[in-house]
Design a protein around this motif. Structure first.
Motif, PDB file in Angstrom:
ATOM      1  N   GLN A  11       0.855  -1.188   0.000  1.00  0.00           N
ATOM      2  CA  GLN A  11       0.000   0.000   0.000  1.00  0.00           C
ATOM      3  C   GLN A  11       0.892   1.239   0.000  1.00  0.00           C
ATOM      4  O   GLN A  11       1.784   1.373   0.840  1.00  0.00           O
ATOM      5  CB  GLN A  11      -0.909  -0.011   1.216  1.00  0.00           C
ATOM      6  N   ALA A  34      -8.522  -3.242  -2.686  1.00  0.00           N
ATOM      7  CA  ALA A  34      -8.188  -4.523  -2.077  1.00  0.00           C
ATOM      8  C   ALA A  34      -8.625  -5.676  -2.977  1.00  0.00           C
ATOM      9  O   ALA A  34      -7.962  -6.727  -3.035  1.00  0.00           O
ATOM     10  CB  ALA A  34      -8.852  -4.635  -0.705  1.00  0.00           C
ATOM     11  N   ALA A  65      -5.918  -6.017  -5.386  1.00  0.00           N
ATOM     12  CA  ALA A  65      -4.642  -6.377  -4.759  1.00  0.00           C
ATOM     13  C   ALA A  65      -4.501  -7.881  -4.557  1.00  0.00           C
ATOM     14  O   ALA A  65      -3.384  -8.415  -4.576  1.00  0.00           O
ATOM     15  CB  ALA A  65      -4.476  -5.652  -3.436  1.00  0.00           C
ATOM     16  N   SER A  92      -7.181  -3.965   6.590  1.00  0.00           N
ATOM     17  CA  SER A  92      -6.627  -4.096   5.245  1.00  0.00           C
ATOM     18  C   SER A  92      -7.513  -3.429   4.207  1.00  0.00           C
ATOM     19  O   SER A  92      -7.126  -3.297   3.049  1.00  0.00           O
ATOM     20  CB  SER A  92      -6.459  -5.574   4.883  1.00  0.00           C
ATOM     21  N   THR A 122      -6.411   3.410  -0.849  1.00  0.00           N
ATOM     22  CA  THR A 122      -6.583   2.077  -1.430  1.00  0.00           C
ATOM     23  C   THR A 122      -5.477   1.585  -2.364  1.00  0.00           C
ATOM     24  O   THR A 122      -5.294   0.372  -2.476  1.00  0.00           O
ATOM     25  CB  THR A 122      -7.921   2.004  -2.196  1.00  0.00           C
ATOM     26  N   SER A 180      -2.136   0.144  -4.195  1.00  0.00           N
ATOM     27  CA  SER A 180      -0.928  -0.603  -3.872  1.00  0.00           C
ATOM     28  C   SER A 180      -0.078  -0.672  -5.135  1.00  0.00           C
ATOM     29  O   SER A 180      -0.606  -0.679  -6.250  1.00  0.00           O
ATOM     30  CB  SER A 180      -1.253  -2.025  -3.416  1.00  0.00           C
ATOM     31  N   THR A 238      -0.269   3.795   5.517  1.00  0.00           N
ATOM     32  CA  THR A 238      -1.565   3.225   5.891  1.00  0.00           C
ATOM     33  C   THR A 238      -1.292   2.393   7.147  1.00  0.00           C
ATOM     34  O   THR A 238      -0.123   2.238   7.537  1.00  0.00           O
ATOM     35  CB  THR A 238      -2.135   2.348   4.759  1.00  0.00           C
ATOM     36  N   GLN A 245       1.854   0.084   7.092  1.00  0.00           N
ATOM     37  CA  GLN A 245       2.648   0.112   5.858  1.00  0.00           C
ATOM     38  C   GLN A 245       3.141   1.538   5.611  1.00  0.00           C
ATOM     39  O   GLN A 245       2.419   2.507   5.860  1.00  0.00           O
ATOM     40  CB  GLN A 245       1.837  -0.381   4.659  1.00  0.00           C
TER      41      GLN A 245
END
Length: 455
Positions: A56, A188, A191, A211, A223, A225, A298, A301
């Motif tokens: 992320q 997500a 991802a 997550s 959101t 990544s 995030t 992360q």
């Protein structure tokens, strides 16, 4: 000569030293790309991190959103000219705030509005509607830098309106696909198609329970990544004045130069901090060279992305927990020194002998946290209490002791995740400043303190 031949050893050692579960790094210079990964993407599964793992990227997303806005919008036009739904609690400010001010975090309104407005394509529009009744004006438009996620959410809604599709579709059609980006996810749900890292919190590190962050803040970074190589690819295109590796023109000529033009000077917190902000980019002066980029975070992360134009260098570092910022500092210093001959400025540390200062006590309130300030020997104690949605992402209130370092700048006496946070007080202590300008609320009372900052 091979670029950064010791990169793998550097990140392996730094990750062990700073208890980082997993990390990936990429650096591009000229036609060379150096990559390395270490550890795992998830302590519960033990899946190994690789150079194609997606992490992320948090607010590094804002540079991508800024690039889109600069292709589609008139920067000096009021936001309402193209997005009539935009507004904040202050009616006059709502009419005046421009696209340029959103890009440079000088709109002057509450910046951290993380309400979950659902997963539908209208999520960002619904947050913009929420802003009209909840975003306080804390300074005049254009007057003061204050980091503003909500402003970039409004930019996302504006981009969607001008492109005739969602922000995600605009990003994919105008940047991701023309650039040839392959390892990037905007949700997500996307991802899970990749080797996706999860965040880790605490000591010892444990997998973060969060997550899935609200889509309402996607244009600000909730959101997306990406693998670090894709962040390097984006930076290389900027250095090439908007042209991708395959000679596809992605951005108008001159876009990067305009993004790097200072829009507002920042109060100085230390030599490592930005000296100014451009259009979607933080601007640094490191070792006499201009460095630009963005950081992102995030829950569990952390990402750092930097461009050194005069050295033709782009780098990206992702980490998924532990003392991630200290890890990134160590790796960043080695890359800059080896590849570009740049000495990374030291971070400010608490002075051995605190500077004298005028004692005070106050409360500062933002939508996501309340800060109660008390004077103690040699400095301050500041208790922060999460508010609203932010309360779900933290461990509750905490108290930190700060030592006075002069000029109403204070440094945390003890490190937090390996680093000492720095704060300042501005405008005769009307604002507590930590890249956000948090307005003074009221004098603390002897009774228990509670406030809902935006009501």
């Amino acid at each position: 000569m091979t670029l950064l031949p010791d990169l793998q050893e550097w990140i392996d050692q730094a990750a062990r030293r700073h208890h980082v579960p997993g990390a990936a790094v990429a650096a591009g210079m000229g036609d060379q790309l150096a990559e390395a990964a270490t550890g795992v993407i998830n302590l519960d599964t033990g899946v190994t991190a690789t150079t194609s793992s997606v992490f992320q990227i948090g607010s590094v997303t804002k540079a991508w959103t800024a690039a889109l806005a600069m292709q589609l919008a008139d920067l000096d036009e009021p936001v309402r000219a193209s997005l009539p739904e935009f507004g904040v609690l202050d009616a006059e400010a709502s009419r005046r705030i421009t696209v340029r001010q959103l890009l440079s975090h000088t709109g002057g309104f509450d910046g951290d509005l993380f309400e979950d407005t659902g997963r539908g394509d209208d999520a960002v529009d619904r947050l913009v509607a929420f802003m009209r009744g909840n975003a306080r004006q804390v300074s005049e438009p254009g007057e003061l830098f204050s980091y503003c996620n909500a402003g970039f959410c409004a930019l996302g809604a504006l981009i969607a309106r001008l492109h005739g599709a969602t922000w995600e579709t605009a990003l994919r059609e105008l940047l991701i696909e023309p650039l040839g980006v392959r390892h990037m996810a905007l949700s997500a749900e996307e991802a899970i198609m990749f080797r996706a890292a999860v965040g880790h919190l605490g000591e010892p590190a444990r997998v973060s329970p969060w997550s899935l962050l609200p889509r309402s803040n996607a244009p600000a970074g909730s959101t997306p990544s990406a693998a670090p190589r894709e962040l390097v690819r984006f930076g290389r295109m900027l250095l090439a004045d908007g042209v991708a590796d395959d000679d596809t023109r992605v951005l108008r000529a001159g876009t990067f130069a305009e993004m790097c033009r200072p829009q507002v000077a920042l109060p100085r917190l230390g030599r490592r901090y930005p000296v100014a902000w451009g259009l979607g980019l933080a601007l640094f002066d490191w070792d006499g060279l201009r460095v630009v980029g963005h950081d992102g975070g995030t829950p569990g992360q952390t990402t750092t992305w930097r461009i050194v134009p005069d050295r033709d260098l782009v780098l990206a570092v992702n980490a998924n927990g532990g003392h991630a910022s200290a890890f990134i500092d160590e790796v960043l210093a080695k890359i800059l020194s080896s590849a570009a001959g740049i000495h990374l400025p030291a971070r400010r540390l608490p002075p051995a002998a605190p500077a004298p200062f005028r004692p005070f006590a106050a409360v500062y309130a933002a939508p996501q946290a309340v800060y109660e300030v008390r004077t103690v020997a040699g400095g301050l104690e500041i208790t922060d209490t999460p508010q609203g949605p932010a309360a779900a992402y933290g461990d509750g209130g905490r108290t930190v002791r700060y030592v006075h370092a002069g000029d109403d700048r204070f440094v945390a006496a003890e490190p937090e995740a390996g680093l000492h946070p720095v704060i300042a007080f501005l405008d005769d202590r009307s604002y507590l400043y930590n890249l956000r300008a948090i307005p003074r609320y009221r004098e603390p009372s002897s009774s228990a303190y509670a406030v809902t900052a935006r009501r």
